[in-house]
Motif scaffolding. Structure first.
Motif: not given
Length: 324
Positions: A73-74, A103-104, A118-124, A133-136
């Protein structure tokens, strides 16, 4: 005695996060976004997407021996609303729609410490005005999504175990390491039912009574009483008496005191990109009955370039008795 280290922002901590995104309606095209994250908030947003910026960021990486268990998680701070909007491209994505181009990759000192889909990339915006920006990322999702027809292997074909696992590993783009004790064994009659490559790897391993690990970049296979190492020559017998084993103590990174778990010990240390599940270490502690040789089974890394952020990892290990 062990000491607890206080992390300060004058430490030179940097890592790079590289995100690739599939271009819609293109079978092969993708865009790449690169973030240089460091312990300085000086940056220029106009050069977004290129190394040279230093963003504030948090990263948590979990590596566990076993299939599809590694994840990350990023959180990246300091992006403009426009950039956050541009990068929010996947809020939910069923496994069936996973694209390997999404991918990440995370690198430290030019060494890859994580790579996955990458499973999720979104603004939190939940902690506004601190927006990130959150990246899973999840390892093995592509292997679980890539479907293949059934495969039939006949004993009369005299196929080697190592060769068949390598074929499966090649299909999902990983390097395959099969322990020397089984790599040249011949396959019996085996049918792998139609399904994902990941499920076929699992079926093959269970049929042969083997253990396996599918993590970023590697498919590792070994007998159940052996080590899932990073060389086909890694065996318990060799590693019990090897003198070429890294030592962990308070002078080179051990933080606080190790604690016992059901199979060995758990301890925390300054992050080391080299140590991973499957590696063998010698733990040197002043605590009674703690010092000894261990195999790392899981690693949870916490890397932060935020003020007072951590740069450490927690390791779970099992005890490896030394030979006489």
């Amino acid at each position: 005695m062990e000491i607890d280290l206080i992390f300060t922002m004058d430490l030179n901590r940097t890592f790079t996060v590289e995100i690739t995104r599939a271009i819609p309606n293109s079978e092969t095209g993708y865009n790449t976004f690169i973030f240089k994250c460091g312990n300085s908030i000086e940056k220029s947003d106009k050069d977004f997407g290129y190394t040279g910026e230093l963003y504030r960021a948090d990263v948590r990486i979990t590596e566990v021996q076993g299939a599809y268990k590694d994840n990350c998680s990023i959180s990246i701070y300091g992006l403009s609303i426009d950039k956050l909007t541009e990068l929010t491209f996947m809020t939910w994505n069923p496994v069936q729609e996973i694209d390997p181009r999404n991918s990440v990759k995370i690198t430290v000192d030019e060494q890859t410490i994580y790579q996955g889909t990458t499973y999720r990339v979104f603004a939190d915006f939940s902690e506004a005005p601190e927006v990130c920006l959150r990246i899973t990322g999840v390892v093995g999702v592509y292997a679980a999504a890539l479907s293949k027809q059934s495969r039939v292997y006949l004993a009369s074909e005299k196929r080697k175990v190592g060769d068949v696992f390598k074929e499966l590993g090649d299909e999902i783009g990983v390097h395959t390491i099969v322990n020397k004790k089984v790599k040249d064994n011949l396959l019996p009659d085996i049918t792998l039912k139609a399904g994902s490559v990941g499920s076929q790897v699992e079926t093959l391993a269970k049929s042969l009574n083997l253990q396996y690990n599918l993590d970023f970049g590697y498919l590792r296979v070994a007998p159940k009483d052996e080590i899932l190492g990073f060389s086909e020559n890694d065996t318990v017998g060799d590693l019990m008496n090897s003198k070429d084993i890294p030592v962990i103590n308070y002078t080179n990174g051990l933080i606080g005191y190790p604690i016992f778990n059901e199979k060995g010990v758990t301890f925390r240390a300054i992050f080391d990109p080299v140590l991973r599940p499957g590696n063998v270490i010698d733990l040197d502690s002043v605590l009674p009955k703690v010092s000894g040789r261990y195999v790392i089974t899981s690693k949870t890394s916490t890397l932060s370039t935020l003020p007072n952020g951590q740069w450490s990892a927690e390791y779970v290990c099992y005890f490896l008795p030394r030979g006489e």
